[in-house]
Design an enzyme around this catalytic site. Sequence first.
Site, PDB file in Angstrom:
ATOM      1  N   SER A  25     -10.343   9.093  38.106  1.00  0.00           N
ATOM      2  CA  SER A  25     -11.298   8.437  39.019  1.00  0.00           C
ATOM      3  C   SER A  25     -10.622   7.316  39.803  1.00  0.00           C
ATOM      4  O   SER A  25     -10.851   7.149  41.008  1.00  0.00           O
ATOM      5  CB  SER A  25     -12.459   7.840  38.220  1.00  0.00           C
ATOM      6  OG  SER A  25     -13.185   8.847  37.581  1.00  0.00           O
ATOM      7  N   ARG A  29      -9.601   6.994  43.989  1.00  0.00           N
ATOM      8  CA  ARG A  29     -10.092   5.854  44.776  1.00  0.00           C
ATOM      9  C   ARG A  29      -8.940   5.041  45.355  1.00  0.00           C
ATOM     10  O   ARG A  29      -9.080   4.439  46.430  1.00  0.00           O
ATOM     11  CB  ARG A  29     -11.005   4.984  43.906  1.00  0.00           C
ATOM     12  CG  ARG A  29     -12.388   5.666  43.672  1.00  0.00           C
ATOM     13  CD  ARG A  29     -13.086   5.083  42.467  1.00  0.00           C
ATOM     14  NE  ARG A  29     -14.458   5.554  42.287  1.00  0.00           N
ATOM     15  CZ  ARG A  29     -14.811   6.719  41.715  1.00  0.00           C
ATOM     16  NH1 ARG A  29     -13.880   7.569  41.304  1.00  0.00           N
ATOM     17  NH2 ARG A  29     -16.092   7.038  41.568  1.00  0.00           N
ATOM     18  N   GLY A  96     -14.820  17.570  42.449  1.00  0.00           N
ATOM     19  CA  GLY A  96     -16.130  17.070  42.870  1.00  0.00           C
ATOM     20  C   GLY A  96     -16.006  15.660  43.430  1.00  0.00           C
ATOM     21  O   GLY A  96     -16.667  15.306  44.421  1.00  0.00           O
ATOM     22  N   SER A 169     -25.040   8.781  38.663  1.00  0.00           N
ATOM     23  CA  SER A 169     -23.839   9.439  39.185  1.00  0.00           C
ATOM     24  C   SER A 169     -22.987   8.458  39.976  1.00  0.00           C
ATOM     25  O   SER A 169     -23.416   7.916  40.998  1.00  0.00           O
ATOM     26  CB  SER A 169     -24.232  10.610  40.096  1.00  0.00           C
ATOM     27  OG  SER A 169     -23.113  11.004  40.874  1.00  0.00           O
ATOM     28  N   GLN A 171     -20.438   9.325  41.602  1.00  0.00           N
ATOM     29  CA  GLN A 171     -20.030   9.978  42.852  1.00  0.00           C
ATOM     30  C   GLN A 171     -21.066   9.736  43.940  1.00  0.00           C
ATOM     31  O   GLN A 171     -20.717   9.450  45.084  1.00  0.00           O
ATOM     32  CB  GLN A 171     -19.807  11.475  42.612  1.00  0.00           C
ATOM     33  CG  GLN A 171     -18.609  11.724  41.704  1.00  0.00           C
ATOM     34  CD  GLN A 171     -18.384  13.184  41.383  1.00  0.00           C
ATOM     35  OE1 GLN A 171     -19.163  14.044  41.784  1.00  0.00           O
ATOM     36  NE2 GLN A 171     -17.325  13.462  40.650  1.00  0.00           N
ATOM     37  N   ASP A 317     -17.990  12.806  30.534  1.00  0.00           N
ATOM     38  CA  ASP A 317     -16.921  13.812  30.548  1.00  0.00           C
ATOM     39  C   ASP A 317     -16.337  14.056  29.152  1.00  0.00           C
ATOM     40  O   ASP A 317     -15.564  15.005  28.960  1.00  0.00           O
ATOM     41  CB  ASP A 317     -15.805  13.376  31.516  1.00  0.00           C
ATOM     42  CG  ASP A 317     -16.316  13.297  32.941  1.00  0.00           C
ATOM     43  OD1 ASP A 317     -17.337  13.948  33.252  1.00  0.00           O
ATOM     44  OD2 ASP A 317     -15.716  12.561  33.754  1.00  0.00           O
ATOM     45  N   ARG A 348     -21.490  22.821  31.345  1.00  0.00           N
ATOM     46  CA  ARG A 348     -20.758  22.444  30.123  1.00  0.00           C
ATOM     47  C   ARG A 348     -21.620  22.528  28.865  1.00  0.00           C
ATOM     48  O   ARG A 348     -21.058  22.581  27.759  1.00  0.00           O
ATOM     49  CB  ARG A 348     -20.143  21.040  30.282  1.00  0.00           C
ATOM     50  CG  ARG A 348     -18.944  21.035  31.211  1.00  0.00           C
ATOM     51  CD  ARG A 348     -18.294  19.673  31.371  1.00  0.00           C
ATOM     52  NE  ARG A 348     -17.111  19.776  32.219  1.00  0.00           N
ATOM     53  CZ  ARG A 348     -16.511  18.756  32.806  1.00  0.00           C
ATOM     54  NH1 ARG A 348     -16.982  17.526  32.655  1.00  0.00           N
ATOM     55  NH2 ARG A 348     -15.425  18.951  33.553  1.00  0.00           N
TER      56      ARG A 348
END
Length: 431
Positions: A25, A29, A96, A169, A171, A317, A348
């Site tokens: 992540s 970024r 994603g 989220s 994202q 995750d 998942r």
Amino acid sequence: MPQSKTIDYQNVNLKGTIQVPGDKSISHRSIMFGAIAKGTTTVSGFLLGEDCLSTIDCFRKLGVKIEVDGTNVTIQSAGIEAWEEPKEILYTGNSGTTTRLMLGILSGTSLHTVMTGDASIGKRPMRRVADPLRLMGAKISGRADGQYTPLAIQGTTLKAIDYTMPVASAQVKSAILFAGLRAQGTTIVREQEVSRDHTERMLKQFGGSITVDGGVVSIEGGQQLTGTHVNVPGDISSAAFFLVAGAIVPNSEITLENVGVNPTRSGIIDVFENMGAQLSVHIDDENAHEPTATLKIQTSQLKATTIEGDMIPRLIDEIPILALLATQAEGKTVIRNAEELKVKETDRITAVVTELKKLGAKIEATDDGMIIEGPTKLHGGSLKSYGDHRIGMMAAVAGLITDSPVELDDADCIAVSYPSFFEHVNELIHK
Ligand code: SPQ
């Protein structure tokens, strides 16, 4: 063709010290902010996983100069306004994070862009990002009214919004914050459960200002960012596979150095504590932009636990590998409020339950999670990764405790987040 792999590691112990690769992540970024900012950005500890390389590739197509030297990356940019309109489609691979954050970033430029990814990305919902961006004025089109890739973005002038998140989220939050950086006015994002906050933290490193008050994040539009240095810590989501392996493989002791322990990501440490695992946490520097720690795990007697509520975004995750851990714990482990697992690289919940059942685990799917009873002795079998790196690594760690080999159909997908995974397994194995 994906390569299958035989995991044939019976009667081993795991001992030694490793450094897991850089946080995925944070690596994404660092490239995004480095490209938006004016000047030179240097990154150390960058993750050379396929997902982060997709992010680099997209920004190169936008004319940003990016050099990679081992895990050091240099980004030279004249700022977001100097980006070129790409002649090619931006390919986001399996990522994603790249697809969703780029939607937010590209919406506020003056460029026309088209983005697409692999078959898994083509099934993941994008309207969760496109809808709030459209409220800001973004012009996004794609299959099923912008739900699925390929997506076309005609950059335009954006206006600020006050948005309450319907799902937890990072994202979605990050895409809105990136768009908010370019919008007129102050954009506000309200979270019911706090998701990972790497975007907020890194924005400050690049000289930007952002206020965070509980679950309310506010960002002023029109800010100019300046290049800087970003040090990427080890990824706790990658460390999770070795934390679980160390806890369930007999006579093991593993030390993991330089692991990122940002509180919005460290739910697994709390779960280990609740399950009675022998885990020690030594924080290196609490005041770093992203705090890190040395984690030491030993083979443990585990008890079942419940994982739910605001803990879920802090370990989303890690749930596949925590499900494997729960098969070795005494009692009934319940994981609930985790319906977001259904829209990851694969569903998942279904993947974990189907594959662990093949090894003899007592595990059942629920609408929003799973219930696992343990401890159960697992046997070998033929498992599928569904092209999902985290399912692939869960299967490989399971193969360390099964009484016969595990055959994994596609192990290549592990390179999405952890290209050196099997090298690290082999380094730690003692017979
Ligand atoms: O990038 P991608 O493919 O979505 O990766 C995953 C993963 O398992 O590596 C999810 F499948 O991580 C996401 C994570 O689940 C990375 C992320 C981020 O960097 O902002 C946030 C989480 O997703 P979300 O949907 O909860 O925002």
